[in-house]
Design an enzyme around this catalytic site. Structure first.
Site, PDB file in Angstrom:
ATOM      1  CD  GLU A 126      -3.302  -2.486   7.691  1.00 30.43           C
ATOM      2  OE1 GLU A 126      -2.039  -2.953   6.924  1.00 30.43           O
ATOM      3  OE2 GLU A 126      -3.626  -1.383   7.668  1.00 30.43           O
TER       4      GLU A 126
ATOM      5  CG  ASN B 229      -1.804   1.172   1.313  1.00 32.57           C
ATOM      6  OD1 ASN B 229      -1.817   2.098   0.514  1.00 32.57           O
ATOM      7  ND2 ASN B 229      -2.477   1.110   2.499  1.00 32.57           N
ATOM      8  CD1 TRP B 230       3.454   1.135  -2.882  1.00 32.32           C
ATOM      9  CD2 TRP B 230       3.604   2.620  -4.641  1.00 32.32           C
ATOM     10  NE1 TRP B 230       4.243   0.613  -3.865  1.00 32.32           N
ATOM     11  CE2 TRP B 230       4.600   1.658  -4.952  1.00 32.32           C
ATOM     12  CE3 TRP B 230       3.658   3.907  -5.606  1.00 32.32           C
ATOM     13  CZ2 TRP B 230       5.304   1.340  -6.215  1.00 32.32           C
ATOM     14  CZ3 TRP B 230       4.425   3.417  -6.886  1.00 32.32           C
ATOM     15  CH2 TRP B 230       5.194   2.347  -7.035  1.00 32.32           C
ATOM     16  CE  LYS B 231      -0.314   2.874   4.831  1.00 31.54           C
ATOM     17  NZ  LYS B 231       0.057   3.140   6.247  1.00 31.54           N
TER      18      LYS B 231
ATOM     19  N   GLY C 220       2.901   1.940  10.695  1.00 30.63           N
ATOM     20  CA  GLY C 220       3.828   3.169  10.804  1.00 30.63           C
ATOM     21  C   GLY C 220       4.564   3.232  12.033  1.00 30.63           C
TER      22      GLY C 220
ATOM     23  CG  HIS D 168      -5.624   1.773   5.601  1.00 32.32           C
ATOM     24  ND1 HIS D 168      -5.089   2.751   6.316  1.00 32.32           N
ATOM     25  CD2 HIS D 168      -4.583   0.831   5.620  1.00 32.32           C
ATOM     26  CE1 HIS D 168      -3.989   2.398   7.025  1.00 32.32           C
ATOM     27  NE2 HIS D 168      -3.686   1.513   6.408  1.00 32.32           N
TER      28      HIS D 168
ATOM     29  CD  GLU E  34      -2.680   5.260   7.076  1.00 38.97           C
ATOM     30  OE1 GLU E  34      -2.741   5.136   6.009  1.00 38.97           O
ATOM     31  OE2 GLU E  34      -1.757   4.720   7.624  1.00 38.97           O
TER      32      GLU E  34
ATOM     33  CB  SER F 255       5.677  -2.195  11.980  1.00 37.39           C
ATOM     34  OG  SER F 255       5.199  -0.783  12.407  1.00 37.39           O
TER      35      SER F 255
ATOM     36  N   GLY G  45       2.866  -1.226   4.348  1.00 39.29           N
ATOM     37  CA  GLY G  45       2.747   0.204   4.017  1.00 39.29           C
ATOM     38  C   GLY G  45       4.187   0.876   3.414  1.00 39.29           C
ATOM     39  N   GLY G  46       4.785   1.187   4.265  1.00 36.83           N
ATOM     40  CA  GLY G  46       6.338   1.957   4.318  1.00 36.83           C
ATOM     41  C   GLY G  46       7.219   1.087   3.519  1.00 36.83           C
TER      42      GLY G  46
END
Ligand code: G3H
Length: 245
Positions: A162, A8-10, A168, A92, A94, A207, A228-229
């Site tokens: 999640e 997920n590049w967000k 993150g 998600h 977010e 993470s 994610g990251g």
């Protein structure tokens, strides 16, 4: 079960980031798991072109519940399918937090995704406070009950667990905590979807890194990861993917 690793590049990535898709193709050509990259809307079209004739599938990070209409700024599931997306991340945390999305909205979006022929990756997870109160499984169970469409199947549904506090932050639940929630999700899916619930993939997200991926993928009810990251750099993402093979 064949593992699924989704990135997920967000809200990251410019046109130049296509180079990461190209690099990922080169690094994962012999992967035996399913791989999905979910860039922002602006890059989906290009990513689909880049991923052609490879084992990478492209997904989106959200969709609207309606097929079309007066919804300024929104994108429908049909539009995503039309440009070659195959997956869509829904619910998600977010989006739950910053866009006020509740389970009812997520359910409507999942129905829309299925109508358009997309695989819905439905995210669930508890906050730190809810975990500290011992309510993680109760919270996740409620989210699943309210946001998974009746009649969903292992062909069009993936669940991503999640924990909000792990996203993150570098914090990761213990393996026992992950397995406990995944086993509970598996049981709930069986109750809700019958035998096919056994085959719905359950991803862990929060993470995930090269250093912890192998241990997480070794857990019984973990069928992959939503990353994610660490999905932004092809070399790092490929390292996680290779832990799933
Ligand atoms: O969708 C991905 C998750 O929010 C996990 O993000 P993270 O890997 O950066 O913690």
């Amino acid at each position: 079960m064949r593992k699924l690793i989704a990135g997920n590049w967000k809200m990251n990535g410019l046109v130049s980031s296509q180079a990461e898709i190209e690099a990922l193709k080169g690094l994962t050509g012999s992967a035996t798991c399913d791989i999905v990259v979910c860039p922002p809307f602006t890059l989906i079209d290009r990513a689909v072109e880049r991923a052609r004739d490879s084992n990478l599938a492209i997904g989106a990070q959200d969709c609207h519940a309606r097929q079309s209409g007066a919804h300024t700024g929104d994108v429908s599931a049909e539009m995503l399918a039309n440009i070659g997306a195959r997956y869509v991340i829904l619910g998600h945390s977010e989006r739950r937090v910053s866009h006020g999305e509740d389970d009812g909205i997520i359910l409507a979006k999942a129905v829309a995704a299925h109508r358009a022929g997309l695989v819905a990756i439905v995210c669930v997870g508890e906050t730190r406070h809810e975990r500290d109160e011992g309510r993680a499984i109760e919270v996740v169970g409620g989210q699943l009950r309210e946001s998974v469409p009746e009649g969903a199947t292992s062909a069009n549904l993936v669940i991503a667990y999640e924990p909000v506090w792990a996203i993150g932050t570098g914090l990761v639940p213990t393996n026992e905590q992950i397995e406990e929630v995944h086993a509970a999700i598996r049981q709930m899916l069986k109750e809700r979807l019958g035998n096919d619930g056994q085959s719905v993939k359950i991803l862990y997200g929060g993470s995930v890194k090269v250093s912890n991926a192998e241990a997480i993928f070794g857990l019984r009810n973990v069928d992959g990861a939503l990353v994610g990251g660490a999905s932004l750099k092809a070399s790092e993402f490929a390292g996680i993917i290779s832990a799933a093979i």
